[in-house]
Motif scaffolding. Structure first.
Motif, short mmCIF file in Angstrom:
data_model
loop_
_atom_site.label_atom_id
_atom_site.label_comp_id
_atom_site.label_asym_id
_atom_site.label_seq_id
_atom_site.Cartn_x
_atom_site.Cartn_y
_atom_site.Cartn_z
N UNK A 174 5.58 -0.85 12.84
CA UNK A 174 5.79 -1.39 11.49
C UNK A 174 4.46 -1.62 10.79
N UNK A 175 3.48 -2.12 11.52
CA UNK A 175 2.15 -2.34 10.92
C UNK A 175 1.52 -1.01 10.49
N UNK A 176 1.70 0.00 11.33
CA UNK A 176 1.12 1.30 10.98
C UNK A 176 1.76 1.84 9.70
N UNK A 177 3.07 1.77 9.60
CA UNK A 177 3.74 2.26 8.39
C UNK A 177 3.20 1.54 7.15
N UNK A 178 3.07 0.24 7.24
CA UNK A 178 2.56 -0.53 6.11
C UNK A 178 1.10 -0.17 5.82
N UNK A 179 0.30 -0.08 6.85
CA UNK A 179 -1.13 0.21 6.63
C UNK A 179 -1.33 1.60 6.04
N UNK A 180 -0.54 2.56 6.49
CA UNK A 180 -0.67 3.92 5.94
C UNK A 180 -0.31 3.89 4.44
N UNK A 181 0.69 3.10 4.09
CA UNK A 181 1.03 2.94 2.66
C UNK A 181 -0.14 2.32 1.89
N UNK A 182 -0.76 1.30 2.48
CA UNK A 182 -1.83 0.56 1.78
C UNK A 182 -3.12 1.37 1.69
N UNK A 183 -3.32 2.29 2.65
CA UNK A 183 -4.56 3.09 2.64
C UNK A 183 -4.55 4.13 1.53
N UNK A 184 -5.74 4.43 1.04
CA UNK A 184 -5.93 5.59 0.17
C UNK A 184 -5.85 6.87 1.02
N UNK A 185 -5.53 8.02 0.40
CA UNK A 185 -5.65 9.27 1.15
C UNK A 185 -7.08 9.39 1.69
N UNK A 186 -7.23 9.85 2.90
CA UNK A 186 -8.54 9.92 3.53
C UNK A 186 -8.93 8.63 4.21
N UNK A 187 -8.09 7.59 4.08
CA UNK A 187 -8.40 6.28 4.67
C UNK A 187 -8.45 6.33 6.19
N UNK A 188 -9.19 5.38 6.72
CA UNK A 188 -9.46 5.32 8.17
C UNK A 188 -8.49 4.36 8.85
N UNK A 189 -7.85 4.85 9.91
CA UNK A 189 -6.94 4.03 10.71
C UNK A 189 -7.60 3.73 12.05
N UNK A 190 -7.61 2.47 12.45
CA UNK A 190 -8.10 2.09 13.79
C UNK A 190 -7.04 1.18 14.40
N UNK A 191 -6.72 1.42 15.66
CA UNK A 191 -5.68 0.63 16.34
C UNK A 191 -6.18 0.29 17.74
N UNK A 192 -6.10 -0.99 18.10
CA UNK A 192 -6.64 -1.45 19.38
C UNK A 192 -5.62 -1.32 20.51
N UNK A 193 -6.14 -1.34 21.72
CA UNK A 193 -5.34 -1.48 22.95
C UNK A 193 -4.51 -0.25 23.29
N UNK A 194 -5.03 0.93 22.97
CA UNK A 194 -4.34 2.17 23.37
C UNK A 194 -4.23 2.29 24.89
N UNK A 195 -5.08 1.57 25.64
CA UNK A 195 -5.02 1.61 27.11
C UNK A 195 -4.20 0.43 27.67
N UNK A 196 -3.50 -0.27 26.79
CA UNK A 196 -2.51 -1.28 27.22
C UNK A 196 -3.09 -2.29 28.20
#
Ligand code: SAH
Ligand code: DHB
Ligand code: MG
Length: 222
Positions: free
Chosen positions: A147-169
């Motif tokens: 849900x956070x990713x969907x919202x953040x992608x909406x809030x970002x401009x095209x070309x915007x940078x996405x960073x997400x923590x804890x991919x290694x759980x």
């Protein structure tokens, strides 16, 4: 060994750490104060902070959204990589964490660049305008990452940078019978990798950090 990749060991990470800019004294004081106040000792590593700062600088980011403030460590680190007039809007549910972060942000060198937004990010994120951020960092409760990713992608401009923590759980990515937060990360990682509107990759800093770019057009191939 694959000719394309050198398997990375703990020794490599120590080698990287030895060649990473040291954390400044004030962030060390923040950590000690968090311990003393009984605030959970959760923050990104200096290597991850350096990596994220370099990405923010390289992309010229001015406006950053962070989901999950805790003690304010990552918010302060990111704010330091922004130009004058830049801003981190950081979202925090727990009032004790928000109180602690606000106090330490106020005494930091980037107090004018960080706003703490209190409340459940599921409720607060929808109020942020579309196209109003250059970068985001998602690091709150893992079950809501999608849900956070969907919202953040909406809030970002095209070309915007996405960073997400804890991919290694939390280091438990390959546990048998993964449950709860680990299961949530496994599912999120698969969904993230399949998104056509992002070009993303897991990098091995800290507990694994996704980095991605919001594409103007969905990607067909690399
Ligand atoms: N980014 C921080 C660490 C964040 S830890 C750093 O590296 O310095 C995760 C934080 O997310 C915790 O403070 C937790 O209280 C917060 N959190 C959990 N659920 C949340 C929600 N629904 N909305 C906003 N914040 C939430
Ligand atoms: C936890 C959460 C995090 O975001 C993190 O980076 C490390 C630990 C936790 O909930 O234990
Ligand atoms: Mg985290």
């Amino acid at each position: 060994m694959s000719s394309e990749s050198t398997p990375v060991s703990a020794r490599h990470f120590a080698y990287i750490a030895d060649r990473t800019r040291a954390e400044d004294a004030s962030l060390g004081e923040l950590k000690a104060a968090a311990h003393a106040a009984g605030i959970p000792p959760i923050w990104i590593s200096p290597e991850q902070a350096g990596f994220m700062q370099i990405l923010l600088r390289a992309t010229g980011a001015r406006e950053v959204i962070e989901v999950g403030t805790l003690a304010g460590y990552s918010a302060i680190a990111m704010a330091r990589a922004l130009p004058g007039g830049g801003r981190v809007r950081t979202l925090e549910l727990d009032p004790r964490h928000a109180d602690f972060a606000e106090k330490w942000i106020a005494r930091s060198d980037v107090s004018d660049r960080i706003e703490v937004h209190r409340g459940d990010a599921c409720s607060t994120l929808p109020a942020f305008a579309s196209g109003s951020a250059d970068a985001c960092f998602i690091d709150a409760d893992k079950a809501n990452y999608g849900a956070y990713l969907d919202q953040c992608v909406r809030i970002l401009k095209p070309g915007g940078l996405v960073m997400v923590d804890n991919a290694f759980a939390f280091g438990r990515l390959f546990d048998e019978d993964a449950q709860d937060q680990v299961r949530a990360i496994l599912d999120f990682n698969d969904a993230m990798a399949a998104r056509p509107d992002l070009h993303s990759i897991i990098t091995p800093f800290g507990d694994g950090c996704w980095v991605g770019v919001k594409l103007a057009e969905p990607a067909q191939q690399q």
